[in-house]
Design a protein around this motif. Structure first.
Motif, PDB file in Angstrom:
ATOM      1  N   MET A   1     -55.478   4.640  63.348  1.00  0.00           N
ATOM      2  CA  MET A   1     -55.213   4.073  62.262  1.00  0.00           C
ATOM      3  C   MET A   1     -54.922   2.178  62.103  1.00  0.00           C
ATOM      4  SD  MET A   1     -54.547   7.266  60.274  1.00  0.00           S
ATOM      5  CE  MET A   1     -54.478   7.831  60.477  1.00  0.00           C
ATOM      6  N   GLN A   2     -54.008   1.829  63.693  1.00  0.00           N
ATOM      7  CA  GLN A   2     -53.718   1.012  63.370  1.00  0.00           C
ATOM      8  C   GLN A   2     -55.009  -0.357  63.975  1.00  0.00           C
ATOM      9  OE1 GLN A   2     -50.684  -1.418  64.794  1.00  0.00           O
ATOM     10  NE2 GLN A   2     -49.631   0.804  63.597  1.00  0.00           N
ATOM     11  N   GLU A   3     -55.845   0.493  64.474  1.00  0.00           N
ATOM     12  CA  GLU A   3     -57.752  -0.430  64.194  1.00  0.00           C
ATOM     13  C   GLU A   3     -57.651  -0.824  62.916  1.00  0.00           C
ATOM     14  OE1 GLU A   3     -60.118   1.412  66.439  1.00  0.00           O
ATOM     15  OE2 GLU A   3     -59.208   0.677  68.311  1.00  0.00           O
ATOM     16  N   SER A   4     -57.520  -0.530  61.398  1.00  0.00           N
ATOM     17  CA  SER A   4     -57.482  -0.251  59.905  1.00  0.00           C
ATOM     18  C   SER A   4     -56.583  -1.014  59.466  1.00  0.00           C
ATOM     19  CB  SER A   4     -57.942   0.574  59.731  1.00  0.00           C
ATOM     20  OG  SER A   4     -58.450   0.196  58.178  1.00  0.00           O
ATOM     21  N   ASN A   5     -56.140  -0.747  58.021  1.00  0.00           N
ATOM     22  CA  ASN A   5     -55.011  -1.660  57.365  1.00  0.00           C
ATOM     23  C   ASN A   5     -54.442  -0.388  56.967  1.00  0.00           C
ATOM     24  OD1 ASN A   5     -56.616  -1.238  55.751  1.00  0.00           O
ATOM     25  ND2 ASN A   5     -56.299  -2.865  54.535  1.00  0.00           N
ATOM     26  N   VAL A   6     -54.316   0.859  57.579  1.00  0.00           N
ATOM     27  CA  VAL A   6     -53.886   2.477  57.076  1.00  0.00           C
ATOM     28  C   VAL A   6     -52.559   1.854  56.874  1.00  0.00           C
ATOM     29  CG1 VAL A   6     -53.348   4.394  57.707  1.00  0.00           C
ATOM     30  CG2 VAL A   6     -55.642   3.722  58.118  1.00  0.00           C
ATOM     31  N   ALA A   7     -51.084   1.403  58.451  1.00  0.00           N
ATOM     32  CA  ALA A   7     -49.760   1.267  57.674  1.00  0.00           C
ATOM     33  C   ALA A   7     -49.670   0.324  55.813  1.00  0.00           C
ATOM     34  CB  ALA A   7     -48.772   0.865  58.757  1.00  0.00           C
ATOM     35  N   GLU A   8     -50.481  -1.214  56.763  1.00  0.00           N
ATOM     36  CA  GLU A   8     -50.446  -2.004  55.715  1.00  0.00           C
ATOM     37  C   GLU A   8     -50.041  -1.585  53.745  1.00  0.00           C
ATOM     38  OE1 GLU A   8     -52.117  -2.337  58.067  1.00  0.00           O
ATOM     39  OE2 GLU A   8     -51.274  -4.055  59.485  1.00  0.00           O
ATOM     40  N   GLU A   9     -51.270  -0.938  54.128  1.00  0.00           N
ATOM     41  CA  GLU A   9     -52.047  -0.320  52.726  1.00  0.00           C
ATOM     42  C   GLU A   9     -50.507   0.725  52.132  1.00  0.00           C
ATOM     43  OE1 GLU A   9     -54.424  -0.136  49.422  1.00  0.00           O
ATOM     44  OE2 GLU A   9     -54.383  -1.744  50.912  1.00  0.00           O
ATOM     45  N   TYR A  10     -50.601   1.653  52.953  1.00  0.00           N
ATOM     46  CA  TYR A  10     -49.408   2.654  52.822  1.00  0.00           C
ATOM     47  C   TYR A  10     -48.435   2.190  52.106  1.00  0.00           C
ATOM     48  CZ  TYR A  10     -45.580   6.273  53.082  1.00  0.00           C
ATOM     49  OH  TYR A  10     -44.810   6.885  53.049  1.00  0.00           O
ATOM     50  N   HIS A  11     -47.643   0.571  52.985  1.00  0.00           N
ATOM     51  CA  HIS A  11     -46.635   0.423  51.823  1.00  0.00           C
ATOM     52  C   HIS A  11     -46.808  -0.680  50.717  1.00  0.00           C
ATOM     53  CE1 HIS A  11     -44.598   1.465  55.860  1.00  0.00           C
ATOM     54  NE2 HIS A  11     -45.337   1.525  56.460  1.00  0.00           N
ATOM     55  N   ARG A  12     -48.080  -1.236  51.032  1.00  0.00           N
ATOM     56  CA  ARG A  12     -48.182  -1.931  49.238  1.00  0.00           C
ATOM     57  C   ARG A  12     -47.904  -0.753  48.575  1.00  0.00           C
ATOM     58  NH1 ARG A  12     -51.773  -2.948  45.960  1.00  0.00           N
ATOM     59  NH2 ARG A  12     -53.840  -1.596  46.773  1.00  0.00           N
ATOM     60  N   ILE A  13     -49.028   0.442  49.045  1.00  0.00           N
ATOM     61  CA  ILE A  13     -48.646   1.228  47.285  1.00  0.00           C
ATOM     62  C   ILE A  13     -47.195   1.547  47.812  1.00  0.00           C
ATOM     63  CG2 ILE A  13     -49.702   3.284  47.375  1.00  0.00           C
ATOM     64  CD1 ILE A  13     -52.166   3.195  48.760  1.00  0.00           C
ATOM     65  N   THR A  14     -46.767   2.399  48.494  1.00  0.00           N
ATOM     66  CA  THR A  14     -45.194   2.668  47.285  1.00  0.00           C
ATOM     67  C   THR A  14     -43.857   1.498  47.740  1.00  0.00           C
ATOM     68  OG1 THR A  14     -44.555   2.463  50.456  1.00  0.00           O
ATOM     69  CG2 THR A  14     -45.321   4.048  49.932  1.00  0.00           C
ATOM     70  N   ARG A  15     -44.574   0.120  47.745  1.00  0.00           N
ATOM     71  CA  ARG A  15     -43.641  -0.283  47.200  1.00  0.00           C
ATOM     72  C   ARG A  15     -44.216  -0.535  46.137  1.00  0.00           C
ATOM     73  NH1 ARG A  15     -44.771  -3.234  52.167  1.00  0.00           N
ATOM     74  NH2 ARG A  15     -46.463  -4.739  51.102  1.00  0.00           N
ATOM     75  N   SER A  16     -44.891  -0.379  45.737  1.00  0.00           N
ATOM     76  CA  SER A  16     -46.232  -1.037  44.770  1.00  0.00           C
ATOM     77  C   SER A  16     -45.233   0.388  43.492  1.00  0.00           C
ATOM     78  CB  SER A  16     -47.117  -0.757  43.934  1.00  0.00           C
ATOM     79  OG  SER A  16     -47.529  -1.884  45.329  1.00  0.00           O
ATOM     80  N   PHE A  17     -44.923   1.676  43.645  1.00  0.00           N
ATOM     81  CA  PHE A  17     -44.710   3.312  43.032  1.00  0.00           C
ATOM     82  C   PHE A  17     -43.110   2.680  42.949  1.00  0.00           C
ATOM     83  CE2 PHE A  17     -43.394   7.324  44.001  1.00  0.00           C
ATOM     84  CZ  PHE A  17     -44.001   7.902  42.871  1.00  0.00           C
ATOM     85  N   ASP A  18     -42.169   1.810  43.946  1.00  0.00           N
ATOM     86  CA  ASP A  18     -40.988   1.868  43.693  1.00  0.00           C
ATOM     87  C   ASP A  18     -40.844   1.063  43.017  1.00  0.00           C
ATOM     88  OD1 ASP A  18     -40.087   3.946  45.454  1.00  0.00           O
ATOM     89  OD2 ASP A  18     -40.123   2.762  47.687  1.00  0.00           O
ATOM     90  N   GLU A  19     -41.645  -0.112  43.022  1.00  0.00           N
ATOM     91  CA  GLU A  19     -41.228  -1.497  42.047  1.00  0.00           C
ATOM     92  C   GLU A  19     -41.501  -0.515  39.923  1.00  0.00           C
ATOM     93  OE1 GLU A  19     -43.943  -3.718  42.348  1.00  0.00           O
ATOM     94  OE2 GLU A  19     -42.588  -4.991  44.714  1.00  0.00           O
ATOM     95  N   LEU A  20     -42.456   0.305  40.228  1.00  0.00           N
ATOM     96  CA  LEU A  20     -42.297   0.839  38.821  1.00  0.00           C
ATOM     97  C   LEU A  20     -41.367   2.382  38.752  1.00  0.00           C
ATOM     98  CD1 LEU A  20     -45.629   2.620  37.413  1.00  0.00           C
ATOM     99  CD2 LEU A  20     -43.875   3.980  37.275  1.00  0.00           C
ATOM    100  N   LEU A  21     -40.438   2.951  39.503  1.00  0.00           N
ATOM    101  CA  LEU A  21     -39.570   3.126  39.658  1.00  0.00           C
ATOM    102  C   LEU A  21     -38.403   2.963  39.104  1.00  0.00           C
ATOM    103  CD1 LEU A  21     -40.217   6.230  42.133  1.00  0.00           C
ATOM    104  CD2 LEU A  21     -41.349   6.605  39.926  1.00  0.00           C
ATOM    105  N   ALA A  22     -38.296   1.762  39.191  1.00  0.00           N
ATOM    106  CA  ALA A  22     -37.088   0.815  39.210  1.00  0.00           C
ATOM    107  C   ALA A  22     -37.214   0.707  37.754  1.00  0.00           C
ATOM    108  CB  ALA A  22     -37.073  -0.995  40.074  1.00  0.00           C
ATOM    109  N   LYS A  23     -38.520  -0.118  37.272  1.00  0.00           N
ATOM    110  CA  LYS A  23     -38.751  -0.042  35.948  1.00  0.00           C
ATOM    111  C   LYS A  23     -38.212   1.113  35.301  1.00  0.00           C
ATOM    112  CE  LYS A  23     -41.700  -3.612  36.355  1.00  0.00           C
ATOM    113  NZ  LYS A  23     -43.704  -4.025  36.696  1.00  0.00           N
ATOM    114  N   HIS A  24     -38.250   1.804  35.929  1.00  0.00           N
ATOM    115  CA  HIS A  24     -37.719   2.662  34.961  1.00  0.00           C
ATOM    116  C   HIS A  24     -36.480   3.845  35.272  1.00  0.00           C
ATOM    117  CE1 HIS A  24     -40.990   4.598  32.726  1.00  0.00           C
ATOM    118  NE2 HIS A  24     -41.960   3.747  33.850  1.00  0.00           N
ATOM    119  N   GLY A  25     -35.713   2.707  35.941  1.00  0.00           N
ATOM    120  CA  GLY A  25     -33.921   3.124  36.316  1.00  0.00           C
ATOM    121  C   GLY A  25     -34.256   3.634  37.649  1.00  0.00           C
ATOM    122  N   TYR A  26     -34.865   3.593  38.495  1.00  0.00           N
ATOM    123  CA  TYR A  26     -34.293   4.548  39.866  1.00  0.00           C
ATOM    124  C   TYR A  26     -35.686   3.098  40.812  1.00  0.00           C
ATOM    125  CZ  TYR A  26     -33.568   8.149  36.950  1.00  0.00           C
ATOM    126  OH  TYR A  26     -32.894   9.696  36.066  1.00  0.00           O
TER     127      TYR A  26
END
Length: 242
Positions: A114-139
């Motif tokens: 996983m470290q030899e690729s950008n797995v962690a970075e992509e995971y965190h990018r996606i989950t941050r974007s998801f949380d930003e959307l949930l925040a717009k919906h009140g959470y």
């Protein structure tokens, strides 16, 4: 708030669209979703997800917001005993289960492959974007739960992909996506439902009330597609092995 995570219908990967069976699944799915009161729709930019959503959206005369981060989880990695790079999941059980860190919600992405690729970075990018959307919906994310800034009973729907679905579920439920990628299978056009629980004012968490629900197919006598599964028995020559 209720979240519907919907996997695209049976895919034609080469055309990034749907098979004939997939279009039938999408039609049956639309009959189910159209009966729901959904506030907002979000969709992956990939054709198979947009095609799946299109029948529902057309019937409702609605539009979906296209989110780049909802596309399939795409980092490529070098797996044990493999010469070429491939997707981050679908490891052989004998390889991934011997690594204890794959079961850890915080350490799963620290494996050398996983470290030899950008797995962690992509995971965190996606989950941050998801949380930003949930925040717009009140959470708003706060540690491992959500601050209910604006509690509501809205329903929002996501048309996306199985690998990406496991990333979102792992983030919401505190589970390593490796466990979800290999231990679950959401059939094409299936619906996974999560609902907030606010047992103390202002503090909410998501509970999964159903996973990979295909009752819209079963009610119509339609057998769920096999995509994302592997052979039930090794001698089943017509089912996918590797």
């Amino acid at each position: 708030m209720k979240l519907l995570i919907i996997r695209h219908a049976d895919p034609d990967y080469a055309a990034d669209s749907l098979t004939e069976t997939g279009w039938k699944e999408a039609q049956l799915l639309s009959e189910r979703i159209c009966k729901m009161d959904i506030q907002d729709f979000y969709v992956s930019p990939l054709g198979r997800a947009k095609d799946t959503a299109s029948l529902t959206l057309k019937k409702l005369n609605r539009h979906a917001r296209e989110c780049e981060w909802l596309q399939e989880f795409k980092p490529l990695i070098k797996k044990p005993n493999k010469d070429d790079a491939s997707i981050a999941w679908d490891w052989l059980p004998a390889d991934w289960t011997k690594e204890a860190l794959f079961y850890d919600r915080d350490k799963w992405s620290s494996h050398k492959s996983m470290q030899e690729s950008n797995v962690a970075e992509e995971y965190h990018r996606i989950t941050r974007s998801f949380d930003e959307l949930l925040a717009k919906h009140g959470y708003e994310r706060e540690g491992s739960y959500y601050r209910a800034v604006h509690s509501n009973m809205d329903t929002i729907a996501f048309f996306c992909h199985f690998g990406l679905e496991c990333v979102l579920l792992g983030h919401l439920l505190g589970i390593s996506p490796m466990v979800l990628w290999h231990g679950t299978c959401a059939a094409p056009s299936s619906v996974t439902t999560l609902v907030t629980e606010e047992r103390r004012k202002g503090i909410a968490s998501f509970r999964m009330s159903s996973f990979g629900d295909v009752t819209h197919l079963l009610a119509a006598g339609e057998t769920p597609s096999f995509a994302a599964r592997f052979c039930e028995c090794y001698d089943n020559e017509l089912e996918r092995h590797d």
